[in-house]
Design a protein around this motif. Structure first.
Motif, PDB file in Angstrom:
ATOM      1  N   LEU A  82       0.764  -1.191  -0.084  1.00  0.00           N
ATOM      2  CA  LEU A  82      -0.125   0.032  -0.057  1.00  0.00           C
ATOM      3  C   LEU A  82       0.817   1.326   0.108  1.00  0.00           C
ATOM      4  O   LEU A  82       0.484   2.296  -0.634  1.00  0.00           O
ATOM      5  N   ALA A  83       2.012   1.363   0.882  1.00  0.00           N
ATOM      6  CA  ALA A  83       2.808   2.153   0.800  1.00  0.00           C
ATOM      7  C   ALA A  83       3.461   2.471  -0.555  1.00  0.00           C
ATOM      8  O   ALA A  83       3.609   3.739  -0.987  1.00  0.00           O
ATOM      9  N   ALA A  84       3.776   1.472  -1.162  1.00  0.00           N
ATOM     10  CA  ALA A  84       4.446   1.684  -2.603  1.00  0.00           C
ATOM     11  C   ALA A  84       3.368   2.089  -3.545  1.00  0.00           C
ATOM     12  O   ALA A  84       3.839   3.288  -4.429  1.00  0.00           O
ATOM     13  N   ASP A  85       1.945   1.716  -3.582  1.00  0.00           N
ATOM     14  CA  ASP A  85       1.068   2.539  -4.436  1.00  0.00           C
ATOM     15  C   ASP A  85       0.885   3.752  -4.066  1.00  0.00           C
ATOM     16  O   ASP A  85       0.738   4.654  -4.767  1.00  0.00           O
ATOM     17  N   ALA A  86       0.675   4.050  -2.813  1.00  0.00           N
ATOM     18  CA  ALA A  86       0.651   5.651  -2.283  1.00  0.00           C
ATOM     19  C   ALA A  86       1.784   6.391  -3.109  1.00  0.00           C
ATOM     20  O   ALA A  86       1.500   7.649  -3.481  1.00  0.00           O
ATOM     21  N   ASP A  90       0.828   9.312  -5.519  1.00  0.00           N
ATOM     22  CA  ASP A  90       0.974  10.582  -5.128  1.00  0.00           C
ATOM     23  C   ASP A  90       2.156  11.456  -5.445  1.00  0.00           C
ATOM     24  O   ASP A  90       2.223  12.733  -5.703  1.00  0.00           O
ATOM     25  N   TYR A  91       3.258  10.755  -5.486  1.00  0.00           N
ATOM     26  CA  TYR A  91       4.623  11.500  -5.545  1.00  0.00           C
ATOM     27  C   TYR A  91       5.195  11.264  -7.055  1.00  0.00           C
ATOM     28  O   TYR A  91       5.753  12.219  -7.862  1.00  0.00           O
ATOM     29  N   THR A  92       5.168  10.209  -7.807  1.00  0.00           N
ATOM     30  CA  THR A  92       5.546   9.868  -9.242  1.00  0.00           C
ATOM     31  C   THR A  92       4.533  10.165  -9.976  1.00  0.00           C
ATOM     32  O   THR A  92       4.688  10.582 -11.368  1.00  0.00           O
ATOM     33  N   THR A  94       2.614   8.210 -11.463  1.00  0.00           N
ATOM     34  CA  THR A  94       2.597   7.259 -12.652  1.00  0.00           C
ATOM     35  C   THR A  94       1.732   6.135 -12.277  1.00  0.00           C
ATOM     36  O   THR A  94       1.674   5.213 -13.177  1.00  0.00           O
ATOM     37  N   LEU A  95       0.961   6.316 -11.444  1.00  0.00           N
ATOM     38  CA  LEU A  95      -0.088   4.979 -11.189  1.00  0.00           C
ATOM     39  C   LEU A  95      -1.466   5.978 -10.827  1.00  0.00           C
ATOM     40  O   LEU A  95      -1.584   6.878 -10.041  1.00  0.00           O
ATOM     41  N   ASP A  96      -2.575   5.225 -11.323  1.00  0.00           N
ATOM     42  CA  ASP A  96      -3.944   5.973 -11.182  1.00  0.00           C
ATOM     43  C   ASP A  96      -4.934   4.998 -10.989  1.00  0.00           C
ATOM     44  O   ASP A  96      -5.298   4.124 -11.988  1.00  0.00           O
ATOM     45  N   TYR A  97      -5.681   4.312 -10.012  1.00  0.00           N
ATOM     46  CA  TYR A  97      -6.297   3.472  -9.751  1.00  0.00           C
ATOM     47  C   TYR A  97      -7.986   4.180  -9.939  1.00  0.00           C
ATOM     48  O   TYR A  97      -8.862   3.297  -9.733  1.00  0.00           O
ATOM     49  N   SER A  98      -7.998   5.414  -9.753  1.00  0.00           N
ATOM     50  CA  SER A  98      -9.330   5.845  -9.672  1.00  0.00           C
ATOM     51  C   SER A  98     -10.309   5.629 -10.882  1.00  0.00           C
ATOM     52  O   SER A  98     -11.274   5.519 -10.590  1.00  0.00           O
ATOM     53  N   ILE A  99      -9.620   5.085 -12.219  1.00  0.00           N
ATOM     54  CA  ILE A  99     -10.324   4.852 -13.196  1.00  0.00           C
ATOM     55  C   ILE A  99     -11.304   3.562 -13.141  1.00  0.00           C
ATOM     56  O   ILE A  99     -12.119   3.180 -13.731  1.00  0.00           O
ATOM     57  N   GLY A 100     -10.509   2.565 -11.902  1.00  0.00           N
ATOM     58  CA  GLY A 100     -11.182   1.155 -11.894  1.00  0.00           C
ATOM     59  C   GLY A 100     -12.351   1.236 -10.977  1.00  0.00           C
ATOM     60  O   GLY A 100     -13.385   0.390 -11.054  1.00  0.00           O
ATOM     61  N   MET A 104     -11.709   2.107  -1.889  1.00  0.00           N
ATOM     62  CA  MET A 104     -10.226   2.188  -1.854  1.00  0.00           C
ATOM     63  C   MET A 104      -9.773   2.306  -0.222  1.00  0.00           C
ATOM     64  O   MET A 104     -10.405   2.374   0.596  1.00  0.00           O
ATOM     65  N   ILE A 105      -8.406   1.745  -0.003  1.00  0.00           N
ATOM     66  CA  ILE A 105      -8.000   1.615   1.039  1.00  0.00           C
ATOM     67  C   ILE A 105      -6.555   2.508   1.010  1.00  0.00           C
ATOM     68  O   ILE A 105      -5.640   1.926  -0.006  1.00  0.00           O
ATOM     69  N   TRP A 106      -6.317   3.551   1.229  1.00  0.00           N
ATOM     70  CA  TRP A 106      -5.370   4.605   1.198  1.00  0.00           C
ATOM     71  C   TRP A 106      -5.458   5.000  -0.383  1.00  0.00           C
ATOM     72  O   TRP A 106      -6.248   5.734  -0.626  1.00  0.00           O
ATOM     73  N   ARG A 107      -4.404   4.504  -1.216  1.00  0.00           N
ATOM     74  CA  ARG A 107      -4.696   5.017  -2.459  1.00  0.00           C
ATOM     75  C   ARG A 107      -4.692   3.686  -3.316  1.00  0.00           C
ATOM     76  O   ARG A 107      -4.568   3.946  -4.710  1.00  0.00           O
TER      77      ARG A 107
END
Length: 171
Positions: A82-86, A90-92, A94-100, A104-107
């Motif tokens: 979860l920390a890697a996904d966040a 948030d920082y890079t 390069t990942l966006d789960y919102s379209i799915g 959610m849990i955290w990001r």
């Protein structure tokens, strides 16, 4: 070490079959779901539910302490992820789960820690078997064979519009 006792050998065979079954189910389901326009977070959660029913069910019914330890390890891996996904969201950026969609849990999608749990069990158990059989050479094949499975699943998630991954040139 793999035991030569008949009972232990039967447990090993059953454990190997159930882990390989989850791999085959995942490859087939994820391959087909890329063509399903209705596929969303629910299909990911359902696949995760099936995988966990098989793995946890086997561990409970067969009282399999080794698989239970792999499952516990996998849960820890999943929640650590979860920390890697966040960081990627948030920082890079390069990942966006919102379209799915979906909860959610955290990001990450709510089911994501348990999906990584399944992957950790698959990597861990197959890696253990390869190490026992072929030593260090067997471990080297884990990334090539099962690691490719993770890449394949990510590719399918991208093309089925469950996740958006953006290439960034400023890494």
């Amino acid at each position: 070490m793999i035991s030569t006792d008949a009972t232990d050998a039967a447990l090993e065979r059953g454990r190997l079959r159930i882990v390989i079954a989850t791999i085959v189910i995942n490859v087939m389901a994820v391959s087909l779901l890329t063509f399903a326009p209705w596929s969303d977070w629910r299909t990911g959660a359902a696949l995760n539910f099936v995988d966990n029913c098989l793995l946890v069910g086997f561990a409970v019914v067969r009282r399999d302490a080794l698989l239970a330890r792999f499952l516990l390890f996998g849960v820890v891996v999943g929640f650590t992820e979860l920390a890697a996904d966040a960081w990627l969201v948030d920082y890079t950026r390069t990942l966006d789960y919102s379209i799915g969609g979906g909860p959610m849990i955290w990001r990450s999608p709510l089911w994501m820690p348990l999906a990584w749990e399944v992957v950790a069990v698959q990597f861990g158990y197959i890696g253990l078997r390869l190490w026992e059989r072929f030593g260090k050479t067997g471990l080297l094949t884990v990334k090539g064979n099962i690691g490719g499975l993770c890449d394949f699943k990510e590719w399918c998630a991208f093309y089925s519009h469950h996740v958006a991954v953006r290439a960034k040139s400023d890494f």
